[in-house]
Scaffold this motif. Structure first.
Motif, short mmCIF file in Angstrom:
data_model
loop_
_atom_site.label_atom_id
_atom_site.label_comp_id
_atom_site.label_asym_id
_atom_site.label_seq_id
_atom_site.Cartn_x
_atom_site.Cartn_y
_atom_site.Cartn_z
N VAL A 184 27.85 44.06 -9.49
CA VAL A 184 28.33 42.84 -8.94
C VAL A 184 30.05 43.13 -8.53
CG1 VAL A 184 29.20 40.58 -9.63
CG2 VAL A 184 26.87 41.45 -10.18
N GLU A 185 30.65 44.11 -9.35
CA GLU A 185 31.90 44.17 -9.50
C GLU A 185 32.30 44.94 -7.90
OE1 GLU A 185 33.54 44.83 -13.80
OE2 GLU A 185 32.63 46.52 -12.75
N GLN A 186 31.43 45.51 -7.30
CA GLN A 186 31.35 46.38 -6.04
C GLN A 186 31.31 45.41 -4.75
OE1 GLN A 186 29.96 50.23 -6.02
NE2 GLN A 186 29.32 50.33 -8.11
N ILE A 187 30.85 44.05 -5.25
CA ILE A 187 30.62 43.36 -3.92
C ILE A 187 31.89 42.89 -3.11
CG2 ILE A 187 29.75 40.97 -3.10
CD1 ILE A 187 28.16 41.11 -5.51
N PRO A 188 31.95 43.29 -1.97
CA PRO A 188 33.33 42.80 -1.18
C PRO A 188 33.84 41.07 -1.11
CG PRO A 188 32.23 44.53 -0.09
CD PRO A 188 31.22 44.08 -1.14
N PRO A 189 34.74 40.73 -1.24
CA PRO A 189 34.94 39.34 -1.28
C PRO A 189 34.28 38.72 0.06
CG PRO A 189 37.10 40.42 -1.67
CD PRO A 189 36.00 41.53 -1.43
N GLU A 190 34.38 39.33 1.19
CA GLU A 190 33.59 38.94 2.42
C GLU A 190 32.05 38.93 2.36
OE1 GLU A 190 34.70 43.28 3.31
OE2 GLU A 190 35.52 41.64 2.24
N SER A 191 31.38 39.34 1.54
CA SER A 191 30.02 39.62 1.47
C SER A 191 29.39 38.42 0.82
CB SER A 191 29.70 41.02 0.99
OG SER A 191 30.32 41.95 1.85
N TRP A 192 30.14 37.74 -0.09
CA TRP A 192 29.40 36.87 -1.10
C TRP A 192 28.32 35.94 -0.40
CZ3 TRP A 192 28.81 37.24 -6.28
CH2 TRP A 192 29.88 38.01 -7.17
N ASP A 193 28.71 35.52 0.65
CA ASP A 193 27.91 34.23 1.50
C ASP A 193 27.18 34.96 2.45
OD1 ASP A 193 28.80 32.13 -0.17
OD2 ASP A 193 30.86 32.33 0.85
N GLN A 194 27.03 36.14 2.62
CA GLN A 194 25.97 36.73 3.45
C GLN A 194 24.54 36.66 2.91
OE1 GLN A 194 27.61 40.88 4.39
NE2 GLN A 194 29.33 40.09 5.30
N PRO A 195 23.69 36.98 3.70
CA PRO A 195 22.17 36.98 3.28
C PRO A 195 22.05 38.07 2.39
CG PRO A 195 22.08 36.43 5.81
CD PRO A 195 23.62 36.78 5.38
N SER A 196 21.16 37.81 1.58
CA SER A 196 20.72 38.82 0.42
C SER A 196 19.54 39.67 1.11
CB SER A 196 20.43 38.51 -0.83
OG SER A 196 19.29 37.79 -0.99
N ASN A 197 18.89 40.55 0.38
CA ASN A 197 17.71 41.03 0.75
C ASN A 197 16.33 40.40 0.27
OD1 ASN A 197 18.14 41.87 -1.90
ND2 ASN A 197 16.42 43.34 -1.78
N LEU A 198 16.63 39.20 -0.37
CA LEU A 198 15.75 38.32 -0.75
C LEU A 198 15.72 36.94 -0.04
CD1 LEU A 198 15.74 38.76 -4.71
CD2 LEU A 198 14.34 40.00 -2.83
N ALA A 199 14.52 36.64 0.53
CA ALA A 199 14.54 35.51 1.79
C ALA A 199 15.04 34.24 1.26
CB ALA A 199 13.34 35.45 2.19
N GLY A 200 15.92 33.58 1.74
CA GLY A 200 16.70 32.38 1.53
C GLY A 200 17.68 32.25 0.45
N TRP A 201 17.79 33.40 0.16
CA TRP A 201 19.15 33.63 -0.73
C TRP A 201 20.36 34.29 -0.16
CZ3 TRP A 201 16.93 34.87 -6.43
CH2 TRP A 201 16.55 34.02 -7.01
N SER A 202 21.60 33.73 -0.53
CA SER A 202 22.65 34.70 -0.21
C SER A 202 23.04 35.66 -1.31
CB SER A 202 23.84 33.69 -0.09
OG SER A 202 24.12 32.93 -1.02
N ILE A 203 23.77 36.58 -1.10
CA ILE A 203 24.27 37.36 -2.44
C ILE A 203 24.87 36.51 -3.53
CG2 ILE A 203 25.94 39.27 -2.96
CD1 ILE A 203 25.58 40.41 -0.23
#
Length: 205
Positions: A34-53
């Motif tokens: 979690v500490e390695q998630i860039p600030p700009e990536s939090w609201d991008q889609p995750s690899n799980l359908a229907g969920w953002s990061i």
């Protein structure tokens, strides 16, 4: 994802110590991811359908909180953790706070104490198996959501495989469970093979 595992961790002694180690290891591995998630990536889609990061991290924060509640003997909820219930402004800090509580509580925890679980009252060491595996698997998802295929630490990989591989298909793939197995390349690593088996895309492209 929380799953049944028949007869898992019924013995005390080394298994009890192992569960404490795995819980701490999974928590630390999640925090690192979690500490390695860039600030700009939090609201991008995750690899799980229907969920953002952000949704993914919210869900797994709930799993981390459940581990702490189980060890501390607090109130336990049986339903999967809904992302919106666990989202916060500073997820890494919240997870580090949970990790501190876990480290403080584990040395005095009675792994034979009974705790509520989806299968009824079970020893603490068994009640922990589901949320601890959730932390490990979703840590992989956090990395995968950023285009990275990583290897689970060897002990966590073995722990997760022991939990899910013996399960019959109808239990593993039931609604709300894991999706259909996905193809894995012939030269796939053990972690990649496990995650493909659990319905994750492991396409390198």
């Amino acid at each position: 994802q929380q799953r049944q595992r028949r007869g898992l961790l019924h013995t005390a002694g080394p298994m009890t110590a192992q569960m404490s180690v795995r819980a701490g290891e999974a928590m630390d591995y999640l925090i690192e991811a979690v500490e390695q998630i860039p600030p700009e990536s939090w609201d991008q889609p995750s690899n799980l359908a229907g969920w953002s990061i952000r949704d993914l991290v919210g869900h797994v924060t709930g799993s981390a909180a459940k581990i702490v509640a189980l060890v501390e003997g607090g109130e336990i909820w049986q339903q999967p953790s809904e992302p919106d219930d666990w989202k916060c402004e500073d997820p890494p800090t919240r997870l580090r706070e949970l990790a501190t509580r876990l480290r403080d509580a584990l040395p005095g925890a009675d792994m034979d104490a009974m705790r509520p679980s989806p299968q009824g009252e079970v020893p603490l060491r068994r009640a922990l198996t589901y949320p601890v595996s959730d932390l490990a698997l979703h840590s992989w998802d956090v990395y995968r959501s950023q285009g990275r295929l990583v290897e689970l630490p060897e002990d966590l990989l073995a722990f997760c495989r022991e939990l899910v591989e013996p399960l019959p298909e109808e239990m593993l793939r039931r609604p709300g469970g894991f999706g259909p197995a996905q193809p894995a390349p012939e030269d796939a690593t053990p972690t990649t093979r496990l995650m493909a088996y659990l319905g994750r895309s492991v396409d390198r492209s």
